[in-house]
Design an enzyme around this catalytic site. Structure first.
Site, short mmCIF file in Angstrom:
data_model
loop_
_atom_site.label_atom_id
_atom_site.label_comp_id
_atom_site.label_asym_id
_atom_site.label_seq_id
_atom_site.Cartn_x
_atom_site.Cartn_y
_atom_site.Cartn_z
N CYS A 239 48.17 35.92 44.18
CA CYS A 239 47.06 36.50 44.96
C CYS A 239 45.87 36.87 44.07
O CYS A 239 44.83 37.27 44.56
CB CYS A 239 47.59 37.72 45.71
SG CYS A 239 46.44 38.49 46.84
N ILE B 60 39.08 35.93 41.82
CA ILE B 60 37.75 36.51 41.64
C ILE B 60 36.71 35.54 42.20
O ILE B 60 37.01 34.37 42.42
CB ILE B 60 37.42 36.75 40.14
CG1 ILE B 60 37.49 35.43 39.33
CG2 ILE B 60 38.34 37.81 39.54
CD1 ILE B 60 36.88 35.53 37.94
N GLY C 232 27.27 28.00 47.53
CA GLY C 232 27.32 29.03 46.48
C GLY C 232 28.68 29.22 45.85
O GLY C 232 28.87 30.12 45.04
N GLN C 233 29.66 28.36 46.24
CA GLN C 233 31.02 28.56 45.73
C GLN C 233 31.67 27.24 45.26
O GLN C 233 32.83 26.99 45.57
CB GLN C 233 31.91 29.20 46.80
CG GLN C 233 31.63 30.67 47.03
CD GLN C 233 32.77 31.36 47.74
OE1 GLN C 233 33.27 30.86 48.76
NE2 GLN C 233 33.22 32.48 47.23
N TYR D 287 34.73 28.38 43.23
CA TYR D 287 35.79 29.02 44.03
C TYR D 287 36.43 28.01 45.00
O TYR D 287 37.65 27.95 45.13
CB TYR D 287 35.16 30.19 44.79
CG TYR D 287 36.09 31.09 45.54
CD1 TYR D 287 36.73 32.15 44.92
CD2 TYR D 287 36.31 30.92 46.92
CE1 TYR D 287 37.56 33.01 45.63
CE2 TYR D 287 37.13 31.76 47.63
CZ TYR D 287 37.75 32.82 46.99
OH TYR D 287 38.57 33.66 47.70
N PRO E 148 43.14 32.51 54.00
CA PRO E 148 42.44 33.50 54.81
C PRO E 148 40.97 33.15 54.95
O PRO E 148 40.37 32.51 54.08
CB PRO E 148 42.59 34.80 54.01
CG PRO E 148 43.62 34.54 52.96
CD PRO E 148 43.57 33.07 52.70
N GLY E 149 40.39 33.63 56.02
CA GLY E 149 38.94 33.60 56.16
C GLY E 149 38.34 34.81 55.46
O GLY E 149 38.85 35.25 54.42
N TYR E 150 37.29 35.38 56.02
CA TYR E 150 36.63 36.54 55.40
C TYR E 150 37.38 37.81 55.81
O TYR E 150 37.50 38.11 57.00
CB TYR E 150 35.16 36.57 55.82
CG TYR E 150 34.34 35.51 55.08
CD1 TYR E 150 33.50 35.87 54.04
CD2 TYR E 150 34.47 34.16 55.39
CE1 TYR E 150 32.78 34.91 53.33
CE2 TYR E 150 33.75 33.19 54.69
CZ TYR E 150 32.91 33.58 53.67
OH TYR E 150 32.21 32.62 52.96
#
Ligand code: CAA
Length: 250
Positions: A92, A95, A153-154, A157, A187-189
């Protein structure tokens, strides 16, 4: 129902989603170990676990940087010496270092790949042999909706989190005959400090795109993770399960 009390290691266990997972798996009757890497971040976790009576005999902390392979080996061996074999691993730790690609630095790229993806190798590699030898194990990797849909922007990530899907499907095949399942949750936000750190107007524009019209609560993610870690989820492996309020339907 879980009848055997197992040892569960949650990397990034003191974070928003991580703490909820710790609470839920401990409540299911297992002994939970929360890994953390930044001194001081464990204090909030201590208070949260104590508040629901899940500290002490139900849980413990383990310090260690998930980007460091040897440190993770030392941490896993110490946990196994002090508490017993790790049967449940939830990767889990994560960042963000968001930036448009044209502004992204090598440091931002490497930090996100190291913490979000290298970490999965660095920890799983040290627990997998024990799981396969004992003939039972549950590995749950926490990915993201942004692995599936991409996110402005990711690039770092989204790439790291998508890498977790490939990892899970490949490892699932290698250990399927040994009683070990490997799955990914996307997961979403979720209402955590990570999401609260976004610019309010950007976050608001994202919430407006979520058909359910709200962020997820960490407990909603924890419930799914606990299920995948349970005895009764034994036939699920190599799966990626989305939990995103309808933000991305696949
Ligand atoms: N699609 C297309 N264009 C977009 C866009 C989008 N989604 N968002 C912004 N743009 C445009 C802007 O309109 C702007 O255009 P102009 O130059 O023509 O005005 C341009 O792109 C630059 O955008 P920003 O001003 O936003 O650039 P910035 O450098 O100030 O910020 C950023 C960049 C920090 C990446 C910011 O866009 C951002 O925060 N984006 C959201 C990233 C995100 O969702 N992060 C999730 C964090 S939580 C998490 O990751 C957990 C999880 O698993 C879900």
């Amino acid at each position: 129902m879980n009848k055997t009390r197992r040892i569960a290691l949650i990397t990034g266990g003191v974070g928003g989603i991580g703490t909820a997972i710790c609470k839920r798996i401990a409540r299911d009757g297992h002994f939970v170990i929360a890994n953390y890497a930044i001194p001081g971040t464990e204090e909030k976790w201590n208070r949260a676990m104590a508040a629901v009576g899940l500290n002490g005999s139900a849980s413990a902390l383990a310090f260690g940087d998930v980007t460091q392979f040897d440190a993770m080996g030392d941490m896993v061996r110490k946990i196994e010496r002090e508490h017993g074999p790790i049967d449940i691993l939830v990767n889990c730790a994560g960042i963000t270092r968001d930036a448009t690609f044209k502004k992204m630095t090598l440091e931002q790229w490497r930090a996100v790949l190291a913490t979000n993806l290298d970490s999965v190798f660095n920890v799983t590699r040290h627990v997998i042999d024990g799981m396969t030898e004992r003939g039972w194990g549950r590995i749950v990797n926490i990915s993201s909706v942004n692995a599936l849909k991409g996110q402005f922007g990711q690039t770092n990530y989204s790439a790291a989190k998508a890498g977790m899907h490939g990892f899970s499907k490949a490892l699932a095949q290698e250990v399927v005959k040994k009683g070990v399942t490997v799955n990914t949750v996307s997961p979403g936000y979720v209402e955590t400090d990570m999401v609260r750190a976004m610019k309010p107007e950007i976050l608001q524009s994202i919430v407006e795109q979520i058909p359910m019209g709200r962020l997820a609560q960490p407990e909603e993610i924890a419930g799914l993770v606990a299920y995948l870690a349970s005895e009764e989820a034994g036939y699920i492996t190599g799966a990626n399960i989305s939990i995103n309020g309808g933000l991305h339907m696949v």
